[in-house]
Motif scaffolding. Structure first.
Motif, mmCIF file in Angstrom:
data_model
loop_
_atom_site.group_PDB
_atom_site.id
_atom_site.type_symbol
_atom_site.label_atom_id
_atom_site.label_comp_id
_atom_site.label_asym_id
_atom_site.label_seq_id
_atom_site.Cartn_x
_atom_site.Cartn_y
_atom_site.Cartn_z
ATOM 1 N N ILE A 34 0.840 -1.202 0.000
ATOM 2 C CA ILE A 34 0.000 0.000 0.000
ATOM 3 C C ILE A 34 0.878 1.258 0.000
ATOM 4 N N ALA A 38 0.814 4.470 -2.485
ATOM 5 C CA ALA A 38 0.750 5.838 -1.952
ATOM 6 C C ALA A 38 1.924 6.668 -2.460
ATOM 7 N N LEU A 43 -3.095 6.455 -4.146
ATOM 8 C CA LEU A 43 -3.948 5.909 -3.098
ATOM 9 C C LEU A 43 -5.003 6.956 -2.744
ATOM 10 N N PRO A 46 -7.114 4.780 2.031
ATOM 11 C CA PRO A 46 -6.340 3.637 2.510
ATOM 12 C C PRO A 46 -7.172 2.416 2.862
ATOM 13 N N ILE A 79 -9.245 -1.114 -0.625
ATOM 14 C CA ILE A 79 -8.657 0.209 -0.733
ATOM 15 C C ILE A 79 -9.230 0.851 -1.997
ATOM 16 N N VAL A 81 -8.059 3.263 -5.169
ATOM 17 C CA VAL A 81 -6.880 3.791 -5.858
ATOM 18 C C VAL A 81 -7.318 4.659 -7.035
#
Length: 115
Positions: A34, A38, A43, A46, A79, A81
């Motif tokens: 992750i 980011a 991202l 989260p 998550i 994205v």
């Protein structure tokens, strides 16, 4: 950029217990993966892990225990994205640590609600 949800699926197995060292290793894999997304500034959210406990409502009066009473597969987290297209989002998902535990990732584009 379009937002995509990466939905993590896994098999529910309450008998599997990890040592603190194993759990730390698993968490580090997730943080690294992750964190890499980011670092690319892709991202959007989260996400969170989802608990095994839950309920399914098939109508306002019909409620069953568990998120998926008829299957052992569960959604374990997600998550959000940012990606140019589905292919880029799929490429990001390929590095997900859930695969090492036999899980899968569902990649879905998010359609914004009209205001």
């Amino acid at each position: 950029m379009t937002e995509f949800s990466l939905i993590f699926r896994n098999q529910q197995n309450p008998d599997v217990q990890f040592s603190p060292e194993q759990m730390q290793g698993i968490l580090n894999q997730w943080r690294d993966w992750i964190g890499g997304i980011a670092a690319q500034n892709k991202l959007a959210n989260p996400g969170n892990r989802l608990d095994f406990e839950g309920a399914v409502l098939t109508s306002p009066t019909v409620i069953t225990d568990g998120p998926y009473a008829e299957t052992k597969e569960i959604v374990s987290g997600f998550i959000i994205v940012n990606a140019q297209n589905l292919a880029e989002a799929v490429e990001m998902a390929k590095g997900c640590p859930v695969f090492s535990a036999g899980g899968s990732v569902e990649v879905r584009s998010i359609i914004p609600m009209q205001k």
